[in-house]
Each structure stands twice: as structure tokens, then as C-alpha cells.
Design an enzyme around this catalytic site. Structure first.
Site, PDB file in Angstrom:
ATOM      1  N   GLU A  82       0.808  -1.221   0.000  1.00 57.42           N
ATOM      2  CA  GLU A  82       0.000   0.000   0.000  1.00 57.42           C
ATOM      3  C   GLU A  82       0.845   1.277   0.000  1.00 57.42           C
ATOM      4  O   GLU A  82       0.327   2.366  -0.259  1.00 57.42           O
ATOM      5  CB  GLU A  82      -0.926   0.008   1.220  1.00 57.42           C
ATOM      6  N   GLU A 113       6.091 -22.450   7.231  1.00 58.44           N
ATOM      7  CA  GLU A 113       6.594 -21.663   8.356  1.00 58.44           C
ATOM      8  C   GLU A 113       7.550 -22.452   9.250  1.00 58.44           C
ATOM      9  O   GLU A 113       8.171 -21.877  10.149  1.00 58.44           O
ATOM     10  CB  GLU A 113       5.442 -21.150   9.204  1.00 58.44           C
TER      11      GLU A 113
END
Length: 271
Positions: A82, A113
Site C-alpha cells: 500500500e 513456516e
């Protein structure tokens, strides 16, 4: 760190959720969400310390990397993505790295992960330097992918920070700067996409926005360097120029489209 020591894994304060009416569910979740801002407020000194440590490095050309898995990784990628349209910066100023790669943005990648070496391997693709900062994001504070990336980065002299929802975690021990937003047990036990994720989003907004302001990407309270990627942003920029220079809307719009950004128009008018 044992699972029973993790606040993020402790049982919800609510039970028999399946028997609750919709309104009751929503009010209960809202009550829990109110605790998030308080947790972030308590962590503000930690956030401030990290931002102050990053700023001089970024002014020397350093970058910020967010590293996470699952929800944490997605929030890091979201915040980083953004910044270019909002502040007109290059997409390599702040970079989000997620376990499992871009595929993991839409669906879980099994065991991604759990690889303690892969986090740093993914960072190496960007040729990190000593002026860069790596921020590990993990509600649990125990994610191997994230811890491994932070440990490698710190050994090589990069600035390291982290964000967790548990106190005294292995991740916090690995990083120089730790931010602990202790939001308590989740409404749905263990679902850290809820309060923990909300806290992460709030802190990420703070870190990146404060840095962008300190890097000169805001004038007054306006996003004067935003990218003109749609009519809404063109209209917003036009009104900024109209207000600053006291000219008509049509003239302001023409100048904006010619110059490409609000600050260029205003600067040229004041020379």
C-alpha cells in the site's frame, strides 16, 4: 516455549459459541477488539524505539523487510504493497516476505513456516545490506521461518525488530527491538487472525506511516506524493492544489496531470 505458556493459545473467555445468537457473537467480538487498542498503546514506547532506529538507516538508502507466515505474513505484504500508491515511493523501500511465497497470500502452504533456514534464503534474493532492517511478525513468537530470518539478519549486522502477541518469546530474544502487543486469548481459541492480527495491522500502519512522514512523503497532513492511479486520487490531488493555490478546479486538475504529483505543482508555483 511450551504451548501452555502462550497467551495466544489459551482458552477463550467465551464458550459454547455455537449456541450464541448473532448479535451476542458480534457484541462479544467487539468487546474483545476494544482490548487491542489498549495493548498497542502499552507497546508505543517499543514502536517508537524501532521507528527511531530505522529512520537514519532508511535515509541512507536502507530498506525495511517484513517477514512473516500465514496471517502475519499477509499483513506485512499488505502494508508494504500500500505504500507506493499512497506515498509515491518505489516498491523496494518496504518489502513484505511471506513463508511459501506469493502462493501463500491466497492459501496456506503446508509446513512453509517450519523451515528455519528458508526465511533468510528468501531475503537473500533482495541482496540485503547493513542499512536494511528486518522486522519479524509472528503472533506466537515461535515461528521458525521468522526466527531464522531474524537470527541470520542480526548476525550479519542488519537492524532487527519483531512483533509478537506473547511475552518473552524466542523471536523477541532474537531481535534487537521487540514489540509485544499482549491482547489476551482470542475469541475463538488460538485464532490469531483476530485480535493479534488487528494489533499487527495497527502497528504496521504506525511504523510505515511514521517512516513515510519522516522521509518527507507528507506535507501538512496530505499525501502530496501519492500515485495518480485512479479518478478518486486525481480528484483528491486536484482539490489539494485548488486549496493550496486558490485556483479553479479545472486549472488545478490540468496542472496536476501535467506535473504528475501534488508537490511538484505546488513547488513550481512557489518558486
Amino acid at each position: 516455549m511450551n504451548i501452555e505458556d502462550k497467551i495466544t493459545e489459551q482458552p477463550s473467555h467465551y464458550d459454547h459459541l455455537e449456541d450464541m445468537e448473532v448479535g451476542e457473537l458480534l457484541r462479544a467480538m467487539n468487546q474483545e477488539d476494544m482490548l487491542v487498542a489498549e495493548a498497542v498503546e502499552r507497546a508505543l514506547p517499543q514502536v517508537e524505539a524501532l521507528v527511531k532506529a530505522i529512520e537514519p538507516r532508511m535515509k541512507r538508502g536502507g530498506r525495511v523487510f517484513y517477514v512473516g507466515a500465514g496471517t502475519s505474513g499477509r499483513l506485512g505484504v499488505l502494508d508494504a504493497s500500500e505504500l507506493p500508491p499512497t506515498f509515491g515511493v518505489q516498491p523496494d523501500w518496504v518489502i513484505g516476505v511471506i513463508a511459501g511465497g506469493d502462493v501463500a497470500l491466497k492459501r496456506a502452504v503446508e509446513h512453509a513456516e517450519d523451515d528455519a533456514e528458508q526465511g533468510w534464503k528468501d531475503l537473500e534474493h533482495y541482496l540485503p545490506t547493513a542499512d536494511d532492517c528486518v522486522i519479524g511478525i509472528a503472533a506466537s513468537g515461535t515461528t521458525p521461518y521468522v526466527i531464522g530470518a531474524i537470527e541470520h539478519a542480526r548476525k550479519l549486522g542488519l537492524l532487527t525488530g519483531c512483533m509478537t502477541s506473547n511475552p518473552h518469546t524466542p523471536l523477541a530474544a532474537a531481535a534487537e527491538y521487540s514489540i509485544e502487543t499482549i491482547v489476551g486469548p482470542e475469541f475463538v481459541t488460538g485464532s490469531s487472525r483476530m485480535k493479534s492480527g488487528t494489533a499487527q495491522k495497527m502497528v504496521l500502519n504506525m511504523i510505515s506511516t511514521a517512516l513515510m512522514i519522516r522521509m518527507g512523503r507528507v506535507k501538512g497532513n496530505r499525501m502530496v506524493k501519492m500515485q495518480l492511479t485512479n479518478e478518486k486520487l486525481i480528484d483528491r490531488g486536484t482539490r489539494m492544489i485548488q486549496e493550496s493555490l486558490g485556483i479553479s478546479y479545472d486549472e488545478a486538475r490540468q496542472r496536476l496531470l501535467e506535473a504528475g504529483s501534488v508537490d511538484k505543482v505546488v513547488e513550481s508555483a512557489t518558486v
